[in-house]
Scaffold this active site. Structure first.
Site: not given
Ligand SMILES: [Mg+2]
Length: 367
Positions: A164, A192, A218, A243, A267
């Site tokens: 992250k 991300d 991401e 995302d 997802k």
């Protein structure tokens, strides 16, 4: 003719292993919904969804109410033979409630698989892989702790890691460099940003991280800024993934048109279920995007649904992110799903491949 007899949705509150901090919030428990569809043969299918608070507009109480009051009653008495027409019915009844649709839709596919004695991936198409590799995650940690966490994942067998970032650029870069130094060059690393940067910050961070060798970054900038993604993509040679920005098919087509990304995260819960996610993945592939499936928090049932979809995709990353059960102290299935070695075999039992436990669903029922 086999018809739907009843549909039931229950909220469950499952304890997490410790707490997990993202750019958005700190989680200690997971509030999920387990939906059961029972048919006139007495067979039951189970589905589950897990909307993290604040991530998407539908909340758990809203999902339960939508299933109990709207979607469930509309399905009772309908022939179960064609799951795709049932999906179309769900979309027509609740076009703006993809998470509620998903909770029912997963149970319908599980039911269909159990009735046909086939795993869901066989109902969807041809499996392209017999095993799914998984991505280990590293939160917003100081460099030494991040490096230790990375080594722990690799020692367990994980070959792909996600770190992250998206907070403070200097410490974000130090964290990622520490992880690379700890695990060596052969482990895949992605980062991300969870929308945390502006365009210029994202460009400078990704330029600084270029020597680290990232598979992709991401969602570095805010979700709707597809032109910002395209600007970053033109100026750095780290591939980008969208995302948060992708909810619908129209979003995906906009992203492709803007040339804003190389990868897209899909997802099952967010896109309305297995069939709609599979459809989105095909549109992504046509647009030249590579898909990763999965989200951070999920029961075994939600995770199995994502494994079933990931198994049949033509154009997908090697490693996916359906690692939710690793964060749970207990689950709603009899046998917990073992993801601890960084990969999971494709289930070949009927339906989603789980063994739902009515006792646990009652034990963890959230009032
Ligand atoms: Mg993400």
């Amino acid at each position: 003719m086999t018809t739907i007899l009843r549909v039931d949705a229950r909220a469950v509150l499952l304890p997490l292993r410790g707490s997990f901090k993202t750019a958005r919030s700190v989680h200690t428990h997971q509030l999920s919904v387990v939906t059961t569809v029972e048919c006139s043969d007495g067979v039951r299918g189970y589905g589950s969804i897990d909307p993290s608070p604040g991530y998407l507009p539908e909340t758990v109480p809203q999902v339960v109410a939508k299933v109990q009051d709207v979607l469930g009653p509309a399905l009772v008495g309908i022939d179960v033979a064609d799951p795709r027409s049932l999906v179309e019915k769900l979309v027509s009844i609740a076009p703006d409630s993809p998470i509620a649709r998903a909770s029912v839709e997963l149970a319908l596919w599980d039911l269909q698989g159990r009735l046909q004695r086939l795993p869901v991936h066989r109902l969807l198409g041809k499996a392209r892989r017999s095993e799914i590799a998984l991505v280990g995650w590293i939160g917003v940690l100081p460099p030494e702790k991040a490096a230790r966490a990375a080594v722990d994942w690799v020692e367990k067998g994980f070959r792909a890691l996600k770190v992250k970032i998206g907070q403070e650029p200097q410490s974000d870069c130090e964290r990622v460099r520490a992880v690379r130094a700890a695990v060596g060059p052969s482990i895949e690393i992605r980062v991300d940003g969870n929308e945390g940067y502006d365009v210029n910050t994202a460009i400078s961070v990704l330029r600084a991280l270029r020597p680290v060798g990232l598979i992709y970054c991401e969602q570095p900038v805010t979700r709707r800024d597809f032109s910002g993604l395209a600007t970053i993509r033109r100026q750095v040679d780290v591939p980008l993934m969208a995302d948060e920005g992708i909810e619908t098919e129209a979003d995906l087509r906009d992203l492709v048109r803007c040339e804003g990304a190389d990868y897209v995260k899909l997802k099952v819960m967010k896109h309305g279920g297995i069939w709609e996610t599979y459809h989105m993945a095909r549109i992504a592939a046509e647009g030249g995007l590579v898909c990763t499936i999965g989200h951070g928090f999920g029961t075994a049932l939600a995770t199995l649904a994502e494994i079933q979809v990931a198994a049949v995709l033509d154009r997908a990353t090697d490693a996916h992110e359906m690692v939710g059960p690793l964060k749970l102290l207990d689950d709603v299935v009899v046998q917990p799903l073992d993801l601890s070695r960084g990969c999971v075999g494709l289930p070949d039992s009927p339906g989603l491949g789980g063994d739902p436990s009515p006792d646990k669903i009652s034990q963890y029922a959230a009032v």
